[in-house]
Write a protein that holds these residues in place. Sequence first.
Motif, PDB file in Angstrom:
ATOM      1  N   LEU A  11       0.825  -1.211   0.000  1.00  0.00           N
ATOM      2  CA  LEU A  11       0.000   0.000   0.000  1.00  0.00           C
ATOM      3  C   LEU A  11       0.861   1.264   0.000  1.00  0.00           C
ATOM      4  CD1 LEU A  11      -2.951  -0.827   2.437  1.00  0.00           C
ATOM      5  CD2 LEU A  11      -3.120  -0.234   0.008  1.00  0.00           C
ATOM      6  N   LEU A  12       1.954   1.232   0.741  1.00  0.00           N
ATOM      7  CA  LEU A  12       2.868   2.372   0.761  1.00  0.00           C
ATOM      8  C   LEU A  12       3.479   2.591  -0.622  1.00  0.00           C
ATOM      9  CD1 LEU A  12       4.234   4.554   2.483  1.00  0.00           C
ATOM     10  CD2 LEU A  12       6.066   2.906   2.962  1.00  0.00           C
ATOM     11  N   HIS A  13       3.810   1.493  -1.293  1.00  0.00           N
ATOM     12  CA  HIS A  13       4.329   1.563  -2.658  1.00  0.00           C
ATOM     13  C   HIS A  13       3.303   2.213  -3.594  1.00  0.00           C
ATOM     14  CE1 HIS A  13       5.465   0.172  -6.677  1.00  0.00           C
ATOM     15  NE2 HIS A  13       4.326  -0.497  -6.735  1.00  0.00           N
ATOM     16  N   LEU A  14       2.047   1.823  -3.461  1.00  0.00           N
ATOM     17  CA  LEU A  14       0.997   2.391  -4.315  1.00  0.00           C
ATOM     18  C   LEU A  14       0.837   3.888  -4.074  1.00  0.00           C
ATOM     19  CD1 LEU A  14      -1.771  -0.361  -3.964  1.00  0.00           C
ATOM     20  CD2 LEU A  14      -0.182  -0.040  -5.878  1.00  0.00           C
ATOM     21  N   LYS A  15       0.980   4.278  -2.811  1.00  0.00           N
ATOM     22  CA  LYS A  15       0.774   5.682  -2.456  1.00  0.00           C
ATOM     23  C   LYS A  15       1.955   6.565  -2.843  1.00  0.00           C
ATOM     24  CE  LYS A  15      -0.332   8.667   1.474  1.00  0.00           C
ATOM     25  NZ  LYS A  15      -0.647   8.720   2.928  1.00  0.00           N
ATOM     26  N   THR A  16       3.179   6.109  -2.545  1.00  0.00           N
ATOM     27  CA  THR A  16       4.351   6.967  -2.726  1.00  0.00           C
ATOM     28  C   THR A  16       5.023   6.824  -4.084  1.00  0.00           C
ATOM     29  OG1 THR A  16       5.783   5.283  -1.702  1.00  0.00           O
ATOM     30  CG2 THR A  16       4.819   6.955  -0.250  1.00  0.00           C
ATOM     31  N   GLU A  17       5.025   5.614  -4.633  1.00  0.00           N
ATOM     32  CA  GLU A  17       5.706   5.413  -5.910  1.00  0.00           C
ATOM     33  C   GLU A  17       4.763   5.510  -7.093  1.00  0.00           C
ATOM     34  OE1 GLU A  17       8.562   2.218  -6.161  1.00  0.00           O
ATOM     35  OE2 GLU A  17       8.752   2.124  -3.986  1.00  0.00           O
ATOM     36  N   ARG A  18       3.601   4.889  -6.973  1.00  0.00           N
ATOM     37  CA  ARG A  18       2.646   4.956  -8.079  1.00  0.00           C
ATOM     38  C   ARG A  18       1.708   6.146  -7.971  1.00  0.00           C
ATOM     39  NH1 ARG A  18       0.101  -0.865  -9.217  1.00  0.00           N
ATOM     40  NH2 ARG A  18      -1.084   0.468 -10.643  1.00  0.00           N
ATOM     41  N   ARG A  19       1.682   6.763  -6.797  1.00  0.00           N
ATOM     42  CA  ARG A  19       0.947   8.010  -6.560  1.00  0.00           C
ATOM     43  C   ARG A  19      -0.516   7.887  -6.980  1.00  0.00           C
ATOM     44  NH1 ARG A  19       4.256  12.880  -9.030  1.00  0.00           N
ATOM     45  NH2 ARG A  19       2.722  14.050  -7.815  1.00  0.00           N
ATOM     46  N   LEU A  20      -1.140   6.803  -6.532  1.00  0.00           N
ATOM     47  CA  LEU A  20      -2.546   6.592  -6.858  1.00  0.00           C
ATOM     48  C   LEU A  20      -3.426   7.539  -6.049  1.00  0.00           C
ATOM     49  CD1 LEU A  20      -2.724   2.681  -7.032  1.00  0.00           C
ATOM     50  CD2 LEU A  20      -2.262   4.323  -8.860  1.00  0.00           C
ATOM     51  N   SER A  21      -4.607   7.804  -6.570  1.00  0.00           N
ATOM     52  CA  SER A  21      -5.525   8.708  -5.882  1.00  0.00           C
ATOM     53  C   SER A  21      -6.055   8.066  -4.606  1.00  0.00           C
ATOM     54  CB  SER A  21      -6.705   9.045  -6.801  1.00  0.00           C
ATOM     55  OG  SER A  21      -7.533   7.906  -6.980  1.00  0.00           O
ATOM     56  N   GLY A  22      -6.621   8.894  -3.737  1.00  0.00           N
ATOM     57  CA  GLY A  22      -7.172   8.396  -2.479  1.00  0.00           C
ATOM     58  C   GLY A  22      -8.265   7.365  -2.694  1.00  0.00           C
ATOM     59  N   ASN A  23      -9.118   7.591  -3.693  1.00  0.00           N
ATOM     60  CA  ASN A  23     -10.209   6.645  -3.956  1.00  0.00           C
ATOM     61  C   ASN A  23      -9.685   5.307  -4.462  1.00  0.00           C
ATOM     62  OD1 ASN A  23     -12.256   8.469  -3.257  1.00  0.00           O
ATOM     63  ND2 ASN A  23     -12.156   9.430  -5.261  1.00  0.00           N
ATOM     64  N   THR A  24      -8.671   5.355  -5.325  1.00  0.00           N
ATOM     65  CA  THR A  24      -8.083   4.108  -5.833  1.00  0.00           C
ATOM     66  C   THR A  24      -7.377   3.362  -4.712  1.00  0.00           C
ATOM     67  OG1 THR A  24      -7.777   5.142  -7.997  1.00  0.00           O
ATOM     68  CG2 THR A  24      -6.544   3.122  -7.567  1.00  0.00           C
ATOM     69  N   LEU A  25      -6.682   4.093  -3.850  1.00  0.00           N
ATOM     70  CA  LEU A  25      -6.022   3.461  -2.709  1.00  0.00           C
ATOM     71  C   LEU A  25      -7.039   2.801  -1.785  1.00  0.00           C
ATOM     72  CD1 LEU A  25      -3.292   6.098  -1.757  1.00  0.00           C
ATOM     73  CD2 LEU A  25      -2.888   3.759  -2.581  1.00  0.00           C
ATOM     74  N   ALA A  26      -8.183   3.457  -1.609  1.00  0.00           N
ATOM     75  CA  ALA A  26      -9.229   2.878  -0.758  1.00  0.00           C
ATOM     76  C   ALA A  26      -9.743   1.568  -1.341  1.00  0.00           C
ATOM     77  CB  ALA A  26     -10.386   3.870  -0.607  1.00  0.00           C
ATOM     78  N   ALA A  27      -9.868   1.503  -2.673  1.00  0.00           N
ATOM     79  CA  ALA A  27     -10.320   0.269  -3.328  1.00  0.00           C
ATOM     80  C   ALA A  27      -9.294  -0.841  -3.143  1.00  0.00           C
ATOM     81  CB  ALA A  27     -10.578   0.525  -4.810  1.00  0.00           C
ATOM     82  N   TYR A  28      -8.025  -0.507  -3.325  1.00  0.00           N
ATOM     83  CA  TYR A  28      -6.965  -1.489  -3.086  1.00  0.00           C
ATOM     84  C   TYR A  28      -6.991  -1.962  -1.631  1.00  0.00           C
ATOM     85  CZ  TYR A  28      -4.222  -1.352  -7.439  1.00  0.00           C
ATOM     86  OH  TYR A  28      -3.789  -1.501  -8.733  1.00  0.00           O
ATOM     87  N   GLY A  29      -7.170  -0.998  -0.718  1.00  0.00           N
ATOM     88  CA  GLY A  29      -7.186  -1.347   0.694  1.00  0.00           C
ATOM     89  C   GLY A  29      -8.303  -2.306   1.038  1.00  0.00           C
ATOM     90  N   ALA A  30      -9.482  -2.109   0.439  1.00  0.00           N
ATOM     91  CA  ALA A  30     -10.614  -3.008   0.687  1.00  0.00           C
ATOM     92  C   ALA A  30     -10.298  -4.422   0.203  1.00  0.00           C
ATOM     93  CB  ALA A  30     -11.864  -2.478  -0.006  1.00  0.00           C
ATOM     94  N   ASP A  31      -9.680  -4.515  -0.976  1.00  0.00           N
ATOM     95  CA  ASP A  31      -9.312  -5.836  -1.504  1.00  0.00           C
ATOM     96  C   ASP A  31      -8.270  -6.514  -0.620  1.00  0.00           C
ATOM     97  OD1 ASP A  31     -10.975  -5.705  -3.719  1.00  0.00           O
ATOM     98  OD2 ASP A  31      -9.478  -4.705  -4.952  1.00  0.00           O
ATOM     99  N   LEU A  32      -7.297  -5.744  -0.163  1.00  0.00           N
ATOM    100  CA  LEU A  32      -6.224  -6.319   0.651  1.00  0.00           C
ATOM    101  C   LEU A  32      -6.726  -6.752   2.031  1.00  0.00           C
ATOM    102  CD1 LEU A  32      -3.298  -3.930  -0.335  1.00  0.00           C
ATOM    103  CD2 LEU A  32      -3.674  -6.281  -1.099  1.00  0.00           C
TER     104      LEU A  32
END
Length: 296
Positions: A11-32
């Motif tokens: 998740l940290l990689h998605l946020k800092t390196e891929r710089r995904l939006s908050g909504n996309t990160l939330a979707a990833y977080g739900a799946d994880l």
Amino acid sequence: MDNDALLDAFLLHLKTERRLSGNTLAAYGADLRRFSVFLADRAVDARKFTRSDFLDHLTGLRDGGLSARSTARHVSTLRSFFRFLVREEVLAASPVSGVKAPRLGRPLPKYLTLSQVDRLLAAPDGHTPEGIRDRAMLAIMYASGLRASEVVTLRLENVDANAGFLYVLGKGGKERVVPVADVALTVLGEYIASARQTFLGKRFSSELFLSRRGKAITRQTLWNRIRRWALAAGIEQRISPHTMRHSFASHLLAGGADLRAVQAMLGHADIATTQIYTHVTPERLRDVHRRHHPRG
């Protein structure tokens, strides 16, 4: 590292390196989180996860009533997670490489007709600050095809009225330049000069679209205001900010706009995403019939 640490690192990689939006990160977080529950229930270490475990997991998702679309997204998330572990040399190979997600039929995007757009843009009350703001928001959304998240994060400095452009920060922190028609910029200018100042009072803010409290409007407020004016305009179908985006793209392409140009305006990384708007509208069919049929 235990499972939670691996998932947090991803998740940290998605946020800092891929710089995904908050909504996309939330979707990833739900799946994880869903995946983490499976691992804990089965006492499975993610580093020893097998294809057999994966199939059991998918079976559990299906039996639990998860839709095909959500399952497909979940599969995509897990593919990305295990690719990350391979890249970080936690694993030698991904246990889910080559696994196919459930096939989905891609529905045509819902869009408004030209007459519906005209009624919607005329619906807000131009005598109240909220109505003036909403009229400007609707005009800008239809003129530019912005996502809801892009509309609510617009700032004054993103507007270049003289050149006729908006500078938009889209998904993944990517900036793009979107042309906007003069008529929409005129409506926006009226809002900035009047209602926006009313909302601000003696406060200062660079946010473009403000609430009555002088703060940036939220996505939920944007949804609610669009729905309110749609009903006032006699549009019974349920519409959203994305309906405005779909209408923008559909009407451009129906009018003969270049697909690549529309892709750039929408901020799509892949032109295949833009191609869903190349459906033929009923109005376009009728126009072609009238112009080319001998008895049209």
